[in-house]
Scaffold this motif. Structure first.
Motif, mmCIF file in Angstrom:
data_model
loop_
_atom_site.group_PDB
_atom_site.id
_atom_site.type_symbol
_atom_site.label_atom_id
_atom_site.label_comp_id
_atom_site.label_asym_id
_atom_site.label_seq_id
_atom_site.Cartn_x
_atom_site.Cartn_y
_atom_site.Cartn_z
ATOM 1 N N LEU A 411 0.735 -1.082 0.242
ATOM 2 C CA LEU A 411 -0.073 -0.173 -0.074
ATOM 3 C C LEU A 411 0.869 1.261 0.045
ATOM 4 O O LEU A 411 0.453 2.207 -0.730
ATOM 5 N N ALA A 412 2.053 1.319 0.637
ATOM 6 C CA ALA A 412 2.914 2.377 1.005
ATOM 7 C C ALA A 412 3.447 2.513 -0.523
ATOM 8 O O ALA A 412 3.742 3.642 -0.977
ATOM 9 N N ARG A 413 4.034 1.534 -1.020
ATOM 10 C CA ARG A 413 4.616 1.728 -2.552
ATOM 11 C C ARG A 413 3.584 2.318 -3.484
ATOM 12 O O ARG A 413 3.967 2.989 -4.221
ATOM 13 N N ALA A 414 2.269 1.940 -3.295
ATOM 14 C CA ALA A 414 1.205 2.337 -4.324
ATOM 15 C C ALA A 414 0.922 3.888 -3.857
ATOM 16 O O ALA A 414 0.727 4.690 -5.190
ATOM 17 N N ALA A 415 0.889 4.275 -2.712
ATOM 18 C CA ALA A 415 0.727 5.580 -2.357
ATOM 19 C C ALA A 415 1.696 6.716 -2.440
ATOM 20 O O ALA A 415 1.720 7.805 -2.945
ATOM 21 N N ALA A 416 2.966 6.266 -2.380
ATOM 22 C CA ALA A 416 4.069 7.230 -2.500
ATOM 23 C C ALA A 416 4.624 7.690 -3.702
ATOM 24 O O ALA A 416 4.509 6.963 -4.624
ATOM 25 N N ALA A 417 4.717 8.870 -3.869
ATOM 26 C CA ALA A 417 5.309 9.683 -5.167
ATOM 27 C C ALA A 417 6.729 9.895 -4.918
ATOM 28 O O ALA A 417 7.259 10.268 -3.723
ATOM 29 N N PRO A 418 7.497 10.331 -6.091
ATOM 30 C CA PRO A 418 8.848 10.688 -5.812
ATOM 31 C C PRO A 418 8.769 12.041 -5.080
ATOM 32 O O PRO A 418 8.018 12.982 -5.019
ATOM 33 N N GLY A 419 9.903 12.021 -3.918
ATOM 34 C CA GLY A 419 9.787 13.165 -3.148
ATOM 35 C C GLY A 419 9.158 12.695 -1.805
ATOM 36 O O GLY A 419 9.551 13.690 -0.731
ATOM 37 N N ASP A 420 8.511 11.817 -1.618
ATOM 38 C CA ASP A 420 7.833 11.471 -0.412
ATOM 39 C C ASP A 420 8.835 10.509 0.408
ATOM 40 O O ASP A 420 9.953 10.126 0.061
ATOM 41 N N THR A 421 8.564 10.414 1.669
ATOM 42 C CA THR A 421 9.136 9.717 2.728
ATOM 43 C C THR A 421 8.132 8.411 3.132
ATOM 44 O O THR A 421 6.904 9.042 3.593
ATOM 45 N N VAL A 422 8.713 7.229 3.215
ATOM 46 C CA VAL A 422 7.798 6.280 3.831
ATOM 47 C C VAL A 422 8.406 5.868 5.037
ATOM 48 O O VAL A 422 9.673 5.550 4.811
ATOM 49 N N VAL A 423 7.615 5.720 6.146
ATOM 50 C CA VAL A 423 8.311 5.260 7.462
ATOM 51 C C VAL A 423 7.555 4.330 8.352
ATOM 52 O O VAL A 423 6.278 4.580 8.189
ATOM 53 N N LEU A 424 8.052 3.155 8.552
ATOM 54 C CA LEU A 424 7.614 2.415 9.584
ATOM 55 C C LEU A 424 7.749 3.026 10.911
ATOM 56 O O LEU A 424 8.897 2.924 11.342
ATOM 57 N N SER A 425 6.914 3.408 11.595
ATOM 58 C CA SER A 425 7.113 4.025 12.833
ATOM 59 C C SER A 425 5.730 3.715 13.769
ATOM 60 O O SER A 425 4.906 4.499 13.855
ATOM 61 N N PRO A 426 5.737 2.578 14.393
ATOM 62 C CA PRO A 426 4.467 2.151 14.741
ATOM 63 C C PRO A 426 3.791 2.668 15.837
ATOM 64 O O PRO A 426 2.545 2.500 16.013
ATOM 65 N N ALA A 427 4.692 3.201 16.872
ATOM 66 C CA ALA A 427 4.126 4.004 18.303
ATOM 67 C C ALA A 427 3.454 2.814 18.995
ATOM 68 O O ALA A 427 2.547 3.044 19.976
ATOM 69 N N CYS A 428 3.622 1.502 18.551
ATOM 70 C CA CYS A 428 3.018 0.325 19.389
ATOM 71 C C CYS A 428 4.477 -0.739 19.612
ATOM 72 O O CYS A 428 5.061 -0.989 18.665
ATOM 73 N N ALA A 429 4.035 -1.647 20.483
ATOM 74 C CA ALA A 429 4.744 -2.741 20.577
ATOM 75 C C ALA A 429 4.371 -3.835 19.469
ATOM 76 O O ALA A 429 3.300 -3.596 18.709
ATOM 77 N N SER A 430 5.076 -4.879 19.433
ATOM 78 C CA SER A 430 5.053 -5.849 18.076
ATOM 79 C C SER A 430 4.510 -7.116 18.477
ATOM 80 O O SER A 430 4.203 -7.737 17.404
ATOM 81 N N PHE A 431 4.020 -7.057 19.372
ATOM 82 C CA PHE A 431 3.889 -8.734 19.845
ATOM 83 C C PHE A 431 2.486 -9.466 19.360
ATOM 84 O O PHE A 431 2.238 -10.228 19.562
ATOM 85 N N ASP A 432 1.706 -8.342 18.649
ATOM 86 C CA ASP A 432 0.686 -8.858 17.989
ATOM 87 C C ASP A 432 0.888 -9.743 16.830
ATOM 88 O O ASP A 432 0.293 -10.747 16.335
ATOM 89 N N ALA A 433 2.207 -9.551 16.120
ATOM 90 C CA ALA A 433 2.397 -10.224 14.951
ATOM 91 C C ALA A 433 3.954 -10.760 15.101
ATOM 92 O O ALA A 433 4.283 -11.508 14.472
ATOM 93 N N TYR A 434 5.047 -10.190 15.999
ATOM 94 C CA TYR A 434 6.347 -10.422 15.956
ATOM 95 C C TYR A 434 6.935 -10.842 17.337
ATOM 96 O O TYR A 434 6.289 -10.240 18.524
ATOM 97 N N ARG A 435 7.886 -11.476 17.673
ATOM 98 C CA ARG A 435 8.562 -11.564 19.013
ATOM 99 C C ARG A 435 8.871 -10.493 19.584
ATOM 100 O O ARG A 435 9.026 -10.214 20.566
ATOM 101 N N ASN A 436 9.468 -9.379 18.666
ATOM 102 C CA ASN A 436 10.150 -8.159 19.106
ATOM 103 C C ASN A 436 9.844 -7.193 18.093
ATOM 104 O O ASN A 436 9.731 -7.474 16.781
ATOM 105 N N PHE A 437 10.466 -5.871 18.380
ATOM 106 C CA PHE A 437 10.547 -4.913 17.492
ATOM 107 C C PHE A 437 11.725 -5.197 16.333
ATOM 108 O O PHE A 437 11.384 -4.817 15.097
ATOM 109 N N GLU A 438 12.739 -5.950 16.811
ATOM 110 C CA GLU A 438 13.868 -6.178 15.738
ATOM 111 C C GLU A 438 13.266 -7.093 14.818
ATOM 112 O O GLU A 438 13.323 -7.157 13.464
ATOM 113 N N GLU A 439 12.580 -8.096 15.189
ATOM 114 C CA GLU A 439 12.007 -9.114 14.201
ATOM 115 C C GLU A 439 11.060 -8.315 13.193
ATOM 116 O O GLU A 439 11.142 -8.407 11.896
ATOM 117 N N ARG A 440 10.230 -7.359 13.704
ATOM 118 C CA ARG A 440 9.292 -6.495 12.781
ATOM 119 C C ARG A 440 10.115 -5.929 12.028
ATOM 120 O O ARG A 440 9.792 -5.593 10.550
#
Length: 452
Positions: A411-440
């Motif tokens: 979705l991010a790839r489709a939404a971003a245009a040249p000059g944009d910034t894409v960032v994963l910055s969850p503001a949340c822990a990862s334990f719903d899907a990953y063992r830790n933030f490193e794995e995420r």
């Protein structure tokens, strides 16, 4: 800490497995307790069997605590569970691996805590002390588990520990040099109240003596107020103004300055720093103060400060693709940490956020989302809460829910245009899907690197 009697270790993760090996090497009879069934523990269950450790698993894993005099808890578990409270009332000692490290360590310890910035600050301190020529050990929440090494660490070395509120809750000794970067709501899924969380952070200086040092962020009113409670010597740091006092670290006219006993030492210019963001100016000041107090020379401080570019998973550049810059900020497990990323990175931003709930309100990110984010992608159980918060804060852009990280990246790839910034910055822990933030973070990076 008396290791005689019956000892239980709750949780058999990496640090507690090292603790169990240490205890067994000292002839201690150990009962290991873990909520997960033995088959999910994999090789750890086999190792415990070879060590002669009794293993209790499943729903009743805390039942053996009634039989033990010394109980070591895994850092992230709530300390007010009924079985733990009952053990405490009957006189059992409740401890943690890091408390035993502090008890046994003969070398001076620099401890770093805070709601945000502690990993970067700890890493900077460790690098500067190594460049200084000092035998340096980095551990605690990052680096190496030190319990199996601590007795071999010589007195002339230096130990640098990143300390979470969970680890600090159980310590009865404080580091020689303690650093608090900042405090904002965090881990309220484990701590009963914000007051309990703050009290845990204060343990980093609660047991200090007048011979010790406490380094505090003068720009954080709560942290600055701790100076009145300290028995140790206090050093304030500020990126905004000279905080006063004979000992301080601050920025003046674009220059990073250290003052000791009233004598000022200009250290470097802001333009020489490669770490981006105002929050990292605070981390640099905190690290500089701790290292100068520990005896580091100007040359070592300058060498590291002018070359250090950051830690993995913290506003980490991943790649530039079709004019779009991608960043991994998986370490942002709280709103305050996501605010740092959004403040630092240029708009327009495509933001991927969400994860497991730590019981923290998301309103702090809302103004920056409204100002800088053009497209918001949310994942995990916290998605509805984040959307409600940013809508209240004035965000009028599109919001899309992603089933998993792969969909979020697409979705991010489709939404971003040249000059944009894409960032994963969850503001949340990862334990719903990953063992830790490193794995995420590593999964996110692998998906981004695979984009064609």
């Amino acid at each position: 800490m008396d290791l005689q009697g019956r000892v239980a270790v709750v949780g058999v993760g990496v640090s507690n497995m090292a603790l169990i090996r240490y205890l067994v090497s000292k002839g201690v009879s150990v009962t290991a307790c873990d909520r997960h069934p033995a088959e999910r523990l994999g090789d750890r269950a086999g190792e415990l069997s070879r060590l002669g450790v009794r293993l209790v698993t499943g729903e009743a894993y805390l039942a053996p605590l009634a039989e033990h005099d010394l109980i070591f808890l895994t850092p992230g578990m709530p300390k007010h569970l009924p079985e733990i409270e009952a053990a405490r009332r009957r006189g059992a000692v409740i401890a943690g691996e890091i408390g035993l490290v502090l008890d046994l360590c003969r070398a001076p310890v620099i401890g770093v805590t805070g709601s945000a910035g502690k990993t970067t600050t700890t890493t900077l301190i460790g690098e500067i002390m190594r460049v200084s020529g000092r035998q340096t050990y980095v551990g605690g929440n990052i680096g190496t588990v030190l319990i199996e090494k601590v007795e071999a660490i010589p007195p002339e070395a230096i130990v640098v520990l990143e300390l979470s509120s969970f680890q600090l809750q159980l310590v009865q000794r404080s580091p020689h040099i303690s650093v608090i970067t900042n405090i904002s709501p965090n881990h309220l899924d484990v701590h009963a109240t914000m007051e309990e969380y703050v009290a845990a952070k204060k343990a980093i200086f609660r047991h200090q003596s007048p011979r010790d040092w406490l380094v505090l962020n003068a720009d954080d009113p709560l942290v600055r107020s701790f100076a009145a409670e300290a028995r140790s010597r206090v050093v304030l740091f500020s990126r905004r103004a000279d905080p006063g006092g004979r000992d301080a670290a601050f920025i003046r006219d674009g220059q990073v300055v250290w003052r000791r006993d009233g004598q000022e030492l200009p250290t470097l210019l802001l333009e020489e720093i490669k770490l981006p963001g105002l929050h990292n100016q605070e981390n640099i000041l905190a690290a500089m103060a701790a290292c100068y107090l520990a005896g580091a020379p100007l040359s070592a401080v300058r060498e590291v400060m002018t070359q250090f570019t950051g830690v993995e998973h913290r506003i980490e550049p991943v790649r530039v693709l079709d004019g779009v810059k991608w960043y991994n900020d998986s370490k942002a497990t709280s709103p305050a940490e996501a605010v740092a990323a959004l403040s630092t990175l240029p708009a327009p931003i495509v933001l991927i956020a969400g994860g497991s709930d730590k019981g923290i309100p998301f309103d702090p990110i809302a103004p920056l989302v409204a100002e800088k984010v053009k497209y918001l992608i949310l994942t995990g159980p916290t998605a509805p809460k984040i959307e409600e918060a940013v809508r209240r804060g004035g965000y009028a852009g599109p919001v899309h829910r992603a089933a998993d990280m792969a969909e979020a990246v697409a979705l991010a790839r489709a939404a971003a245009a040249p000059g944009d910034t894409v960032v994963l910055s969850p503001a949340c822990a990862s334990f719903d899907a990953y063992r830790n933030f490193e794995e995420r973070g590593r999964h996110f990076k692998s998906l981004v690197e695979a984009l064609q």
